[in-house]
Design a protein around this motif. Structure first.
Motif, PDB file in Angstrom:
ATOM      1  N   GLU A  93       0.827  -1.202   0.000  1.00 40.76           N
ATOM      2  CA  GLU A  93       0.000   0.000   0.000  1.00 40.76           C
ATOM      3  C   GLU A  93       0.869   1.264   0.000  1.00 40.76           C
ATOM      4  O   GLU A  93       0.567   2.228  -0.706  1.00 40.76           O
ATOM      5  N   ASN A 111       0.497   5.010   6.660  1.00 41.56           N
ATOM      6  CA  ASN A 111       0.590   4.567   8.050  1.00 41.56           C
ATOM      7  C   ASN A 111      -0.247   5.422   9.003  1.00 41.56           C
ATOM      8  O   ASN A 111      -0.629   4.950  10.077  1.00 41.56           O
ATOM      9  N   SER A 141      -3.290   6.419   8.149  1.00 38.15           N
ATOM     10  CA  SER A 141      -4.586   5.760   7.980  1.00 38.15           C
ATOM     11  C   SER A 141      -4.632   4.438   8.734  1.00 38.15           C
ATOM     12  O   SER A 141      -5.601   4.114   9.435  1.00 38.15           O
ATOM     13  N   ARG A 142      -3.580   3.664   8.587  1.00 33.08           N
ATOM     14  CA  ARG A 142      -3.516   2.362   9.261  1.00 33.08           C
ATOM     15  C   ARG A 142      -3.547   2.533  10.777  1.00 33.08           C
ATOM     16  O   ARG A 142      -4.217   1.760  11.494  1.00 33.08           O
ATOM     17  N   LYS A 179      -7.092   3.441  11.930  1.00 31.81           N
ATOM     18  CA  LYS A 179      -7.965   2.261  11.899  1.00 31.81           C
ATOM     19  C   LYS A 179      -7.682   1.337  13.076  1.00 31.81           C
ATOM     20  O   LYS A 179      -8.591   0.683  13.610  1.00 31.81           O
ATOM     21  N   ASN A 228       4.921   0.738  14.311  1.00 32.28           N
ATOM     22  CA  ASN A 228       5.125  -0.360  13.370  1.00 32.28           C
ATOM     23  C   ASN A 228       6.091  -1.379  13.955  1.00 32.28           C
ATOM     24  O   ASN A 228       7.012  -1.025  14.686  1.00 32.28           O
ATOM     25  N   GLU A 258      -2.817  -5.136  16.152  1.00 31.67           N
ATOM     26  CA  GLU A 258      -3.556  -5.179  14.897  1.00 31.67           C
ATOM     27  C   GLU A 258      -3.912  -6.620  14.544  1.00 31.67           C
ATOM     28  O   GLU A 258      -3.071  -7.512  14.570  1.00 31.67           O
ATOM     29  N   SER A 281      -5.595  -7.192   5.657  1.00 33.28           N
ATOM     30  CA  SER A 281      -4.181  -6.960   5.970  1.00 33.28           C
ATOM     31  C   SER A 281      -3.262  -7.150   4.767  1.00 33.28           C
ATOM     32  O   SER A 281      -2.074  -6.834   4.838  1.00 33.28           O
ATOM     33  N   TYR A 330      -0.770  -4.640   3.691  1.00 36.88           N
ATOM     34  CA  TYR A 330       0.239  -4.303   4.698  1.00 36.88           C
ATOM     35  C   TYR A 330       1.438  -5.251   4.685  1.00 36.88           C
ATOM     36  O   TYR A 330       2.351  -5.119   5.508  1.00 36.88           O
TER      37      TYR A 330
END
Length: 280
Positions: A95, A146, A148-149, A152, A204, A222, A228, A231
């Protein structure tokens, strides 16, 4: 007769020179093809051990020499591949790569999957998500993908609610924030360090490893499912070089049993092999 011999000798000399030149050039091209440089970002000792396993597999099975070039942040490796200064890089999710291509009007291409590093919400100040206080500050990475991730992840942890899950979210897409949390955006490489000053941080797996964050500080992890897939980290190359045998061999070396074993040994569950996950 003498003229004939001289003529014949001249032809032989020319042929020898041409053949020697051809094989000399061929050897250099072949040597170049069998040595590739991979760009990585701020590798920790654990990362180095994994790449040592990749190097050994590549050399022993495919005669391929793998060298590493280190970068300090996420902004440089794609530019280096695009400019032809680097053969391949290994630091980003699919992504992230797609978003970078769109932003820079480029066509860097994935040639294979490597690992996946699930995001975690960490804190040194509270022991659970429920203990996060009103008005607390939580840091997340500031790049589009990241960010956005991370948002979420906070939504799945029950801390905020977003307007939609369909696209890249920003802090402007927060629809509900019952604890009035302050979402602080920082460079991804600073999210681990932020734990010392902020209430919590979304980090991360790669930066959690390099920052030596103990798993005991985890508040929320996560979940891995079909969503996923974007990712999973990839090996990225120039599109025009994507069919190179050297890159195909690098992928096979990385996705080998020996490297998979080393990944599990080094990272525990912070980072896991991503190429054979059943996410459906």
């Amino acid at each position: 007769m003498k003229k004939g011999w001289k003529y014949l000798i001249g032809i032989v000399v020319v042929v020898v020179i041409v053949i020697a030149g051809y094989f000399s050039f061929g050897d250099k091209s072949q040597a170049k093809e069998k040595t590739i440089t991979v760009g990585v970002v701020a590798p920790a000792d654990k990362d180095t051990h994994v790449w040592d396993a990749v190097k050994k597999e590549a050399k022993d099975k495919y005669g391929l020499t793998v060298k590493l070039k280190e970068f300090s942040d996420w902004n440089q490796p794609n530019k280096a591949v695009a400019n032809g200064e680097l053969d391949v890089n290994s630091f980003q999710t699919k992504e992230f790569l797609d978003d970078w291509n769109k932003a820079h009007d480029n066509t860097l291409t994935s040639v294979g999957q490597t690992i996946i590093a699930p995001l975690r919400l960490y804190s040194k100040k509270v022991d659970s998500v429920a203990d996060i206080k009103n008005g607390a500050t939580i840091t997340i990475a500031n790049d589009a993908v990241n960010e956005s991730r991370g948002l979420k992840l906070l939504q799945n942890a029950g801390l905020i609610k977003l307007k939609s899950d369909d696209s890249l979210a920003t802090t402007k897409d927060i629809a509900e924030n019952p604890k009035n949390l302050k979402i602080k955006e920082v460079d991804g490489s600073q999210t681990a360090r932020a734990l010392s000053s902020e209430d919590a941080s979304v980090v991360n797996g790669g930066f959690a490893v390099s920052g030596n964050i103990p798993l005991k500080y985890t508040l929320y992890k996560e979940k891995l499912d079909k969503n996923s897939k974007p990712y999973i980290n990839v090996l990225a190359v120039s599109k025009k070089k994507k069919d190179s045998q050297a890159f195909k061999n690098l992928v096979k070396a990385y996705q080998s049993k020996s490297v998979k074993k080393e990944i599990k040994k080094q990272y525990n569950s912070l980072i896991i092999p991503g190429w054979d996950l059943d996410l459906d």
